[in-house]
Design a protein around this motif. Structure first.
Motif, mmCIF file in Angstrom:
data_model
loop_
_atom_site.group_PDB
_atom_site.id
_atom_site.type_symbol
_atom_site.label_atom_id
_atom_site.label_comp_id
_atom_site.label_asym_id
_atom_site.label_seq_id
_atom_site.Cartn_x
_atom_site.Cartn_y
_atom_site.Cartn_z
ATOM 1 N N LYS A 130 -12.571 13.183 3.780
ATOM 2 C CA LYS A 130 -12.454 11.736 3.741
ATOM 3 C C LYS A 130 -11.341 11.246 4.666
ATOM 4 O O LYS A 130 -10.312 11.904 4.821
ATOM 5 N N GLU A 131 -11.596 10.092 5.287
ATOM 6 C CA GLU A 131 -10.590 9.481 6.145
ATOM 7 C C GLU A 131 -9.604 8.702 5.281
ATOM 8 O O GLU A 131 -10.009 7.974 4.365
ATOM 9 N N LYS A 132 -8.317 8.839 5.585
ATOM 10 C CA LYS A 132 -7.275 8.190 4.782
ATOM 11 C C LYS A 132 -6.663 7.025 5.537
ATOM 12 O O LYS A 132 -6.302 7.153 6.709
ATOM 13 N N VAL A 133 -6.578 5.904 4.867
ATOM 14 C CA VAL A 133 -5.978 4.697 5.435
ATOM 15 C C VAL A 133 -4.935 4.188 4.459
ATOM 16 O O VAL A 133 -5.166 4.134 3.246
ATOM 17 N N ALA A 134 -3.782 3.812 4.995
ATOM 18 C CA ALA A 134 -2.718 3.258 4.152
ATOM 19 C C ALA A 134 -2.778 1.733 4.169
ATOM 20 O O ALA A 134 -3.227 1.134 5.141
ATOM 21 N N VAL A 135 -2.333 1.120 3.081
ATOM 22 C CA VAL A 135 -2.304 -0.339 2.978
ATOM 23 C C VAL A 135 -0.912 -0.779 2.554
ATOM 24 O O VAL A 135 -0.329 -0.235 1.601
ATOM 25 N N ILE A 136 -0.388 -1.749 3.292
ATOM 26 C CA ILE A 136 0.892 -2.375 2.926
ATOM 27 C C ILE A 136 0.577 -3.803 2.488
ATOM 28 O O ILE A 136 0.287 -4.660 3.319
ATOM 29 N N ASP A 137 0.588 -4.015 1.197
ATOM 30 C CA ASP A 137 0.269 -5.335 0.648
ATOM 31 C C ASP A 137 1.552 -6.148 0.530
ATOM 32 O O ASP A 137 2.310 -5.997 -0.431
ATOM 33 N N GLN A 138 1.793 -6.992 1.505
ATOM 34 C CA GLN A 138 3.021 -7.791 1.516
ATOM 35 C C GLN A 138 2.992 -8.925 0.492
ATOM 36 O O GLN A 138 4.026 -9.513 0.190
ATOM 37 N N PHE A 155 -3.689 -5.225 -3.540
ATOM 38 C CA PHE A 155 -3.922 -3.823 -3.236
ATOM 39 C C PHE A 155 -5.027 -3.192 -4.091
ATOM 40 O O PHE A 155 -5.952 -2.566 -3.562
ATOM 41 N N GLU A 156 -4.931 -3.326 -5.403
ATOM 42 C CA GLU A 156 -5.895 -2.667 -6.280
ATOM 43 C C GLU A 156 -7.318 -3.148 -6.013
ATOM 44 O O GLU A 156 -8.257 -2.354 -5.946
ATOM 45 N N LEU A 157 -7.487 -4.449 -5.836
ATOM 46 C CA LEU A 157 -8.810 -5.004 -5.556
ATOM 47 C C LEU A 157 -9.322 -4.505 -4.202
ATOM 48 O O LEU A 157 -10.495 -4.146 -4.069
ATOM 49 N N LYS A 182 -8.421 -1.727 -2.615
ATOM 50 C CA LYS A 182 -8.683 -0.286 -2.707
ATOM 51 C C LYS A 182 -10.047 -0.018 -3.361
ATOM 52 O O LYS A 182 -10.855 0.754 -2.837
ATOM 53 N N ASN A 183 -10.295 -0.663 -4.492
ATOM 54 C CA ASN A 183 -11.554 -0.440 -5.211
ATOM 55 C C ASN A 183 -12.763 -0.876 -4.375
ATOM 56 O O ASN A 183 -13.780 -0.183 -4.322
ATOM 57 N N THR A 184 -12.618 -2.040 -3.738
ATOM 58 C CA THR A 184 -13.734 -2.553 -2.929
ATOM 59 C C THR A 184 -13.995 -1.664 -1.720
ATOM 60 O O THR A 184 -15.141 -1.339 -1.409
ATOM 61 N N ALA A 185 -12.921 -1.273 -1.013
ATOM 62 C CA ALA A 185 -13.063 -0.464 0.197
ATOM 63 C C ALA A 185 -13.682 0.899 -0.104
ATOM 64 O O ALA A 185 -14.586 1.353 0.603
ATOM 65 N N GLU A 186 -13.226 1.559 -1.156
ATOM 66 C CA GLU A 186 -13.732 2.890 -1.479
ATOM 67 C C GLU A 186 -15.135 2.837 -2.067
ATOM 68 O O GLU A 186 -15.892 3.804 -1.959
ATOM 69 N N THR A 187 -15.502 1.711 -2.656
ATOM 70 C CA THR A 187 -16.869 1.542 -3.158
ATOM 71 C C THR A 187 -17.842 1.349 -1.992
ATOM 72 O O THR A 187 -18.935 1.908 -1.978
ATOM 73 N N MET A 188 -17.407 0.563 -1.008
ATOM 74 C CA MET A 188 -18.266 0.278 0.145
ATOM 75 C C MET A 188 -18.380 1.474 1.083
ATOM 76 O O MET A 188 -19.407 1.669 1.727
ATOM 77 N N GLN A 248 -4.667 4.354 0.281
ATOM 78 C CA GLN A 248 -3.433 4.621 -0.466
ATOM 79 C C GLN A 248 -2.360 3.615 -0.077
ATOM 80 O O GLN A 248 -2.399 3.035 1.008
ATOM 81 N N ALA A 249 -1.424 3.397 -0.982
ATOM 82 C CA ALA A 249 -0.354 2.424 -0.736
ATOM 83 C C ALA A 249 0.854 3.121 -0.114
ATOM 84 O O ALA A 249 1.149 4.277 -0.406
#
Length: 415
Positions: free
Chosen positions: A50-58, A63-65, A67-73, A80-81
């Motif tokens: 799996k490809e890993k992408v980090a998210v910085i939610d300023q 973030f949680e929404l 993450k769930n949407t991206a990994e579902t799609m 990951q944060a």
């Protein structure tokens, strides 16, 4: 007549045993097999990591929404944060992640994102992240406006649009998509067959002249028999190669048809193939080849050096390219006026009339008229071409001008 068949068999057997033919055929077969099995090949070499992408939610709210949407799609993506950009850049540098996304809000409270990576050539990842962010924005608007899921679905639903043909005999949109795939492939077959094998004849005639083999041949067999023996010998070579290509392509596509649903195959279908289209394909491949092969043999007989062949047949090659370009543009609108007109021009009709037959319900009289014009042109060109060939094989020296055709005609009267 025995000498005719000797030249015919010699032309065919010599070409089919040549290294260039064997290598070219093998490479094309491998390419066809690879393209028709592209899904299986990709899956075979895919490491499933799996490809890993980090998210910085300023904003601290998405973030949680996200993450769930991206990994579902995208099941192949892991989100990951990370606490800050410095840490994210370090992970990118260490190749722990492929990139990171900054999520923030502008002065109007609108969600926005900035994706950063060492290379942004992987548009599949960035496009997926963008789609996920749009979904996140939609959820935000839904909450702010207190909209229901049904209302959101109604807003995003496209308008219902259908195309209906008024003529009972006209093809439906589904029929057109099914026909377009086969027509697209066979247009390439006609194009490359006419272009490659016509050039092959011109080159072979010029090669024999440059090696003085022609002087021996014309003393043992009439030049006209020699010309048509070569044309038909290369024609048989052409059909041998086409049968190999289409046979492998047909079997491979049929075996993988359920998996070929994306990209090219989502528009160009292969589900229902009408036998009449295949019959017309054979007719127009053969007639197109005979037309251009006769012309190529004449032009090849005028030059004395192989180096001069390409410049001499350039106008012929240009005609083939123009016909192909018209046919390609006509795929989206086969009923256009310029397509109809050019389908009756003999140097264009092998590709363009075939396009119309494959995509439209063309009156039989139009198809028959086009074929008869094409046959008449081939006959006329054969008569004139035979005279040019008969005189051209006796011409030596530098020949790069079409003025040499007149000289060849004069020499034919004395040969």
């Amino acid at each position: 007549m025995n000498k005719f068949w000797i030249v015919f068999a010699h032309t065919y057997l010599t070409k089919i045993k040549s290294k260039s033919f064997i290598i070219t055929t093998a490479v094309m077969l491998v390419l066809i097999f690879g393209l028709s099995n592209v899904t299986k090949i990709i899956d075979y070499f895919d490491d499933n990591e799996k490809e890993k992408v980090a998210v910085i939610d300023q904003t601290g709210a998405y973030f949680e929404l996200f993450k769930n949407t991206a990994e579902t799609m995208n099941k192949e993506l892991t989100v990951q944060a990370v606490p800050n950009e410095k840490e994210a850049e370090k992970q990118v540098s260490d190749e722990e992640i492929i990139g990171y996304l900054l999520i923030s809000e502008d002065s109007n409270g609108e969600v926005k994102g900035v994706y950063k990576a060492n290379e942004i050539s992987n548009t599949e990842v960035s496009a997926g992240l963008s789609t996920t962010l749009n979904q996140l924005k939609l959820q935000k608007v839904k909450t702010e406006l207190n909209l229901t899921d049904e209302q959101i679905e109604a807003l995003n639903a496209p308008a219902v649009f259908e195309t209906v043909a008024l003529k009972e005999s006209a093809k439906t949109e589904e029929d057109l998509n099914q026909a377009r795939g086969l027509v697209y492939i066979l247009l390439f077959v006609i194009y490359f067959s006419v272009l490659m094998y016509s050039s092959m004849i011109a080159t072979e005639v010029a090669t024999e002249k440059s090696s003085r083999v022609m002087e021996i041949l014309i003393s043992s067999i009439p030049p006209i028999q020699q010309m048509f023996a070569k044309i038909l010998g290369v024609a048989l070579l052409n059909f041998t190669q086409i049968l190999l290509f289409l046979g492998l392509g047909y079997v491979s596509v049929k075996q993988n048809l359920s998996e070929l649903n994306d990209g090219f195959f989502s528009v160009f279908g292969f589900g229902s193939i009408q036998p009449s289209i295949l019959v017309y394909a054979v007719i127009f491949v053969l007639l197109g080849y005979l037309l251009y092969a006769t012309l190529a043999a004449c032009l090849g007989s005028i030059v004395s050096r192989v180096e001069d062949v390409q410049s001499m047949i350039m106008p012929m090659t240009t005609l083939i390219i123009i016909a192909f370009l018209i046919a390609m543009s006509g795929l989206s609108n086969p009923g256009a006026g310029y397509v109809t007109v050019t389908s009756f021009i003999p140097f264009f009709s092998p590709m363009i009339m075939f396009l119309r037959v494959g995509m439209l319900e063309v009156p039989f009289w139009q198809v028959l008229t086009s074929i008869l014009i094409l046959i008449g042109t081939i006959g006329l060109l054969a008569i004139i071409g035979a005279r040019i060939y008969r005189g051209g094989v006796l011409m030596y020296g530098s020949s790069k001008s079409f003025k040499d055709i007149k000289e060849a005609l004069k020499m034919s009267k004395h040969s």
